[in-house]
Design a protein around this motif. Structure first.
Motif, PDB file in Angstrom:
ATOM      1  N   ASP A  14       0.859  -1.179   0.000  1.00  7.31           N
ATOM      2  CA  ASP A  14       0.000   0.000   0.000  1.00  7.31           C
ATOM      3  C   ASP A  14       0.899   1.234   0.000  1.00  7.31           C
ATOM      4  O   ASP A  14       2.119   1.111  -0.157  1.00  7.31           O
ATOM      5  CB  ASP A  14      -0.973  -0.017   1.199  1.00  7.31           C
ATOM      6  CG  ASP A  14      -0.267  -0.063   2.542  1.00  7.31           C
ATOM      7  OD1 ASP A  14       0.927   0.326   2.633  1.00  7.31           O
ATOM      8  OD2 ASP A  14      -0.898  -0.468   3.529  1.00  7.31           O
ATOM      9  N   GLN A  18       5.031   0.826   0.047  1.00  3.59           N
ATOM     10  CA  GLN A  18       5.453   0.791  -1.355  1.00  3.59           C
ATOM     11  C   GLN A  18       6.976   0.778  -1.509  1.00  3.59           C
ATOM     12  O   GLN A  18       7.518   0.031  -2.311  1.00  3.59           O
ATOM     13  CB  GLN A  18       4.859   1.968  -2.126  1.00  3.59           C
ATOM     14  CG  GLN A  18       5.160   1.914  -3.607  1.00  3.59           C
ATOM     15  CD  GLN A  18       4.357   2.911  -4.414  1.00  3.59           C
ATOM     16  OE1 GLN A  18       3.559   3.678  -3.880  1.00  3.59           O
ATOM     17  NE2 GLN A  18       4.556   2.911  -5.713  1.00  3.59           N
ATOM     18  N   GLN A  22       9.127  -2.144  -3.266  1.00  3.27           N
ATOM     19  CA  GLN A  22       9.970  -1.859  -4.421  1.00  3.27           C
ATOM     20  C   GLN A  22      11.395  -2.338  -4.179  1.00  3.27           C
ATOM     21  O   GLN A  22      12.013  -2.948  -5.056  1.00  3.27           O
ATOM     22  CB  GLN A  22       9.958  -0.370  -4.744  1.00  3.27           C
ATOM     23  CG  GLN A  22      10.738  -0.041  -5.998  1.00  3.27           C
ATOM     24  CD  GLN A  22      10.491   1.372  -6.486  1.00  3.27           C
ATOM     25  OE1 GLN A  22       9.716   2.128  -5.916  1.00  3.27           O
ATOM     26  NE2 GLN A  22      11.160   1.729  -7.557  1.00  3.27           N
ATOM     27  N   MET A  39       5.398  -1.615 -10.677  1.00  2.00           N
ATOM     28  CA  MET A  39       4.782  -1.363  -9.379  1.00  2.00           C
ATOM     29  C   MET A  39       3.409  -0.758  -9.679  1.00  2.00           C
ATOM     30  O   MET A  39       3.321   0.372 -10.148  1.00  2.00           O
ATOM     31  CB  MET A  39       5.620  -0.391  -8.548  1.00  2.00           C
ATOM     32  CG  MET A  39       7.024  -0.854  -8.225  1.00  2.00           C
ATOM     33  SD  MET A  39       7.094  -2.243  -7.079  1.00  2.00           S
ATOM     34  CE  MET A  39       6.496  -1.493  -5.578  1.00  2.00           C
ATOM     35  N   ALA A  41       0.273   0.888  -8.481  1.00  2.00           N
ATOM     36  CA  ALA A  41      -0.324   1.611  -7.351  1.00  2.00           C
ATOM     37  C   ALA A  41      -1.835   1.691  -7.548  1.00  2.00           C
ATOM     38  O   ALA A  41      -2.456   2.746  -7.415  1.00  2.00           O
ATOM     39  CB  ALA A  41       0.295   2.995  -7.212  1.00  2.00           C
ATOM     40  N   TRP A  50      -2.567  -3.216  -4.227  1.00  2.00           N
ATOM     41  CA  TRP A  50      -1.501  -2.800  -5.128  1.00  2.00           C
ATOM     42  C   TRP A  50      -0.454  -3.916  -5.146  1.00  2.00           C
ATOM     43  O   TRP A  50      -0.263  -4.608  -4.133  1.00  2.00           O
ATOM     44  CB  TRP A  50      -0.874  -1.516  -4.649  1.00  2.00           C
ATOM     45  CG  TRP A  50      -1.802  -0.346  -4.509  1.00  2.00           C
ATOM     46  CD1 TRP A  50      -3.144  -0.283  -4.809  1.00  2.00           C
ATOM     47  CD2 TRP A  50      -1.448   0.944  -4.019  1.00  2.00           C
ATOM     48  NE1 TRP A  50      -3.631   0.966  -4.532  1.00  2.00           N
ATOM     49  CE2 TRP A  50      -2.611   1.740  -4.044  1.00  2.00           C
ATOM     50  CE3 TRP A  50      -0.264   1.497  -3.559  1.00  2.00           C
ATOM     51  CZ2 TRP A  50      -2.611   3.068  -3.635  1.00  2.00           C
ATOM     52  CZ3 TRP A  50      -0.269   2.812  -3.140  1.00  2.00           C
ATOM     53  CH2 TRP A  50      -1.423   3.589  -3.184  1.00  2.00           C
TER      54      TRP A  50
END
Length: 113
Positions: A14, A18, A22, A39, A41, A50
């Motif tokens: 979330d 994130q 990553q 990625m 979102a 996500w």
């Protein structure tokens, strides 16, 4: 019996996690023969959060999965095989690390594609 041609590990995140996700995905891409996806979102496909997809061949399973188990940093990871039977792969053949979430399986038609 279907043949497993590959695996997808979907790393869920979330807005707050994130960066961690990553970094995890990028590190997996450096350490293993893994194709690191975008990625996202936003929710994509059947995924309820996500996510970033890690795609890898069957012969990398024994390296990638244990590493994800030990390094997921509290992230939920959903892993499934690729056999061409998408419904079954997502519904019946999955491995969850962390919280088990409900997928939106309505995107797959009755034939499983």
């Amino acid at each position: 019996m279907p043949e497993i041609t590959g695996y997808h590990a979907h790393v869920y995140f979330d807005a707050h996690s994130q960066t961690v996700a990553q970094q995890l995905c990028e590190k997996a891409g450096r350490l293993f023969p893994v194709e690191v996806g975008r990625m996202h979102a936003k929710n994509v496909g059947p995924h309820p959060r996500w996510s970033c997809q890690l795609a890898f061949a069957p012969d990398a399973f024994d390296q990638v999965i244990p590493w994800l188990m030990l390094n997921r940093q509290g992230l939920t990871i959903f892993t499934h095989p690729e056999t061409g039977q998408h419904l079954e792969d997502h519904r019946d053949r999955a491995i969850w690390m962390g919280e088990m979430l409900a997928l939106d399986l309505t995107i797959f038609d009755r034939t499983g594609t």
